[in-house]
Design an enzyme around this catalytic site. Structure first.
Site, PDB file in Angstrom:
ATOM      1  N   TYR A 187     -17.618   1.873  -2.076  1.00 14.43           N
ATOM      2  CA  TYR A 187     -16.842   3.080  -2.981  1.00 14.43           C
ATOM      3  C   TYR A 187     -18.031   3.709  -3.851  1.00 14.43           C
ATOM      4  O   TYR A 187     -18.262   2.859  -4.828  1.00 14.43           O
ATOM      5  CB  TYR A 187     -15.549   2.343  -3.914  1.00 14.43           C
ATOM      6  CG  TYR A 187     -14.466   2.235  -3.014  1.00 14.43           C
ATOM      7  CD1 TYR A 187     -14.331   2.325  -1.415  1.00 14.43           C
ATOM      8  CD2 TYR A 187     -13.485   1.414  -3.611  1.00 14.43           C
ATOM      9  CE1 TYR A 187     -13.266   2.188  -0.812  1.00 14.43           C
ATOM     10  CE2 TYR A 187     -12.176   1.352  -3.050  1.00 14.43           C
ATOM     11  CZ  TYR A 187     -12.061   1.529  -1.312  1.00 14.43           C
ATOM     12  OH  TYR A 187     -11.151   1.350  -0.899  1.00 14.43           O
ATOM     13  N   LYS A 244     -15.446   0.048   4.882  1.00 16.21           N
ATOM     14  CA  LYS A 244     -14.252   0.866   4.428  1.00 16.21           C
ATOM     15  C   LYS A 244     -14.568   1.964   3.393  1.00 16.21           C
ATOM     16  O   LYS A 244     -15.165   1.424   2.356  1.00 16.21           O
ATOM     17  CB  LYS A 244     -13.071  -0.424   3.862  1.00 16.21           C
ATOM     18  CG  LYS A 244     -11.783   0.078   3.176  1.00 16.21           C
ATOM     19  CD  LYS A 244     -11.175  -1.005   2.824  1.00 16.21           C
ATOM     20  CE  LYS A 244      -9.799  -0.646   2.494  1.00 16.21           C
ATOM     21  NZ  LYS A 244      -9.645  -0.322   1.053  1.00 16.21           N
ATOM     22  N   ILE A 245     -14.239   2.970   3.749  1.00 14.72           N
ATOM     23  CA  ILE A 245     -14.810   4.306   2.874  1.00 14.72           C
ATOM     24  C   ILE A 245     -13.701   5.098   2.811  1.00 14.72           C
ATOM     25  O   ILE A 245     -12.747   5.392   3.564  1.00 14.72           O
ATOM     26  CB  ILE A 245     -15.958   4.663   3.565  1.00 14.72           C
ATOM     27  CG1 ILE A 245     -15.851   5.026   4.971  1.00 14.72           C
ATOM     28  CG2 ILE A 245     -17.301   3.868   3.282  1.00 14.72           C
ATOM     29  CD1 ILE A 245     -16.960   5.811   5.599  1.00 14.72           C
TER      30      ILE A 245
HETATM   31  P1  FBP Z   1      -4.535   1.968  -0.437  1.00 15.53           P
HETATM   32  O1  FBP Z   1      -4.419   2.404   0.597  1.00 15.53           O
HETATM   33  O2  FBP Z   1      -3.131   1.594  -1.334  1.00 15.53           O
HETATM   34  O3  FBP Z   1      -5.305   3.104  -1.203  1.00 15.53           O
HETATM   35  O4  FBP Z   1      -5.203   0.688  -0.466  1.00 15.53           O
HETATM   36  C1  FBP Z   1      -6.754   0.588  -0.154  1.00 15.53           C
HETATM   37  C2  FBP Z   1      -7.401  -0.072  -1.499  1.00 15.53           C
HETATM   38  O5  FBP Z   1      -9.048   0.024  -1.005  1.00 15.53           O
HETATM   39  C3  FBP Z   1      -6.955  -1.067  -1.685  1.00 15.53           C
HETATM   40  O6  FBP Z   1      -7.632  -2.248  -0.927  1.00 15.53           O
HETATM   41  C4  FBP Z   1      -7.401  -1.326  -3.220  1.00 15.53           C
HETATM   42  O7  FBP Z   1      -6.567  -2.036  -3.901  1.00 15.53           O
HETATM   43  C5  FBP Z   1      -7.555  -0.019  -3.831  1.00 15.53           C
HETATM   44  O8  FBP Z   1      -7.308   0.856  -2.518  1.00 15.53           O
HETATM   45  C6  FBP Z   1      -8.318   0.467  -4.756  1.00 15.53           C
HETATM   46  O9  FBP Z   1      -7.839   1.706  -5.236  1.00 15.53           O
HETATM   47  P2  FBP Z   1      -8.866   2.526  -6.175  1.00 15.53           P
HETATM   48  O10 FBP Z   1     -10.177   1.451  -6.419  1.00 15.53           O
HETATM   49  O11 FBP Z   1      -9.201   3.842  -5.742  1.00 15.53           O
HETATM   50  O12 FBP Z   1      -7.978   2.486  -7.526  1.00 15.53           O
END
Ligand code: FBP
Length: 266
Positions: A159, A190-191
């Site tokens: 991320y 995972k992106i």
């Molecule tokens: P979602 O499909 O609900 O967005 O989940 C993916 C995810 O990466 C989760 O693993 C994690 O809890 C969340 O999104 C993190 O979201 P962010 O850092 O964008 O608030």
């Protein structure tokens, strides 16, 4: 060494149900039903998913331990639930109460501990571009080595975030993040989706032999989400890691079925 992804994929494709939002966002994401891990594990175990992503606490207390749907007796005499869906333990995590411009997500679980809950893969978030990036790439390096020794895949949540990253959704930055995943030895990255098919194709190309799954994001209209699924599969992703767009849906299994159909019929 090529890591075997077959335990968390089907015909090379993946659909992971993410349920670590209680840690990342708090229970504001939940309602009376999906606040209960057993309900979400039942969705994960429906046959549509090739993995469920949990933090260690829920992995230990729900996935690996006793519950009402228990089917037999465990070693300590306690009833054991036997979920069929493969477990993916998230090894780091943080809350959103700390408003750090440059996020850091500390490791809270070891590879060994994850294995003891039955993990078939482990996950770790790297905030690419954060001032704390170096700590995360270092922790990830050790995890990657331990996971490889244990013969299980590592999924890197790549991320782009922090004050060095003015726009975390910039396709160029997302492609960079995917490439860093390859460089660091991630088996799957995972992106976020880049927003258009051409730039996402470049992201997949940048990831090379590292496979790509796309994160879900906050709940959006079903058809828009399905369309995005079609686009990313067309661009070469192997699937999705989705949470809220499934378990916040009125009919989670109906949505899961539609997503699975796109992924496997693609
Ligand atoms: P979602 O499909 O609900 O967005 O989940 C993916 C995810 O990466 C989760 O693993 C994690 O809890 C969340 O999104 C993190 O979201 P962010 O850092 O964008 O608030």
């Amino acid at each position: 060494m090529d890591i075997d992804l077959s335990k968390i994929t089907k015909q090379g494709k993946a659909l992971f149900l993410a349920y670590d939002q209680g840690m990342e966002h708090g229970p504001t994401d939940f309602n009376e039903e999906n606040v209960d891990p057993e309900r979400v594990l039942a969705i994960a175990d429906s046959g549509y998913f090739t993995g469920v992503i949990l933090q260690k606490g829920i992995a230990e207390k729900y996935y690996a331990s006793a519950g009402p749907s228990a089917t037999s007796s465990g070693p300590s005499g306690s009833a054991q639930v036997h979920y069929k869906v493969p477990l993916i333990v998230k090894l780091n995590g943080k809350t959103n109460l700390v408003k750090d411009e440059d996020p850091y997500s500390p490791q809270v679980c070891s590879v060994q501990e994850a294995l003891s809950y039955g993990a078939k893969a482990v996950g770790y978030t790297i905030y690419v571009g954060s001032e704390h990036e170096a700590r995360m790439t270092e922790e990830f390096g050790k995890i990657e080595q331990e996971a490889e020794e244990a013969g299980i895949p590592v999924i890197a949540w790549m991320y782009p975030r922090g004050r060095n990253v003015p726009d975390g959704n910039d396709p160029k930055v997302i492609a960079y993040a995917a490439r860093v995943g390859l460089e660091l030895g991630a088996d799957i990255v995972k992106i976020p989706y880049t927003g258009d098919p051409a730039s996402f194709k470049w992201v997949v190309q940048s990831a090379g032999r590292t496979k790509v799954v796309v994160m879900g994001g906050s709940k959006e209209p079903e058809e828009a989400f399905l369309e995005r699924t079609r686009i990313v599969m067309e661009a070469g992703a192997i699937g999705l890691a989705v949470g809220r767009n499934v378990w916040q849906a009125e009919r989670p299994l109906a949505v899961a079925e539609k997503i699975a159909r796109i992924i496997w019929e693609h």
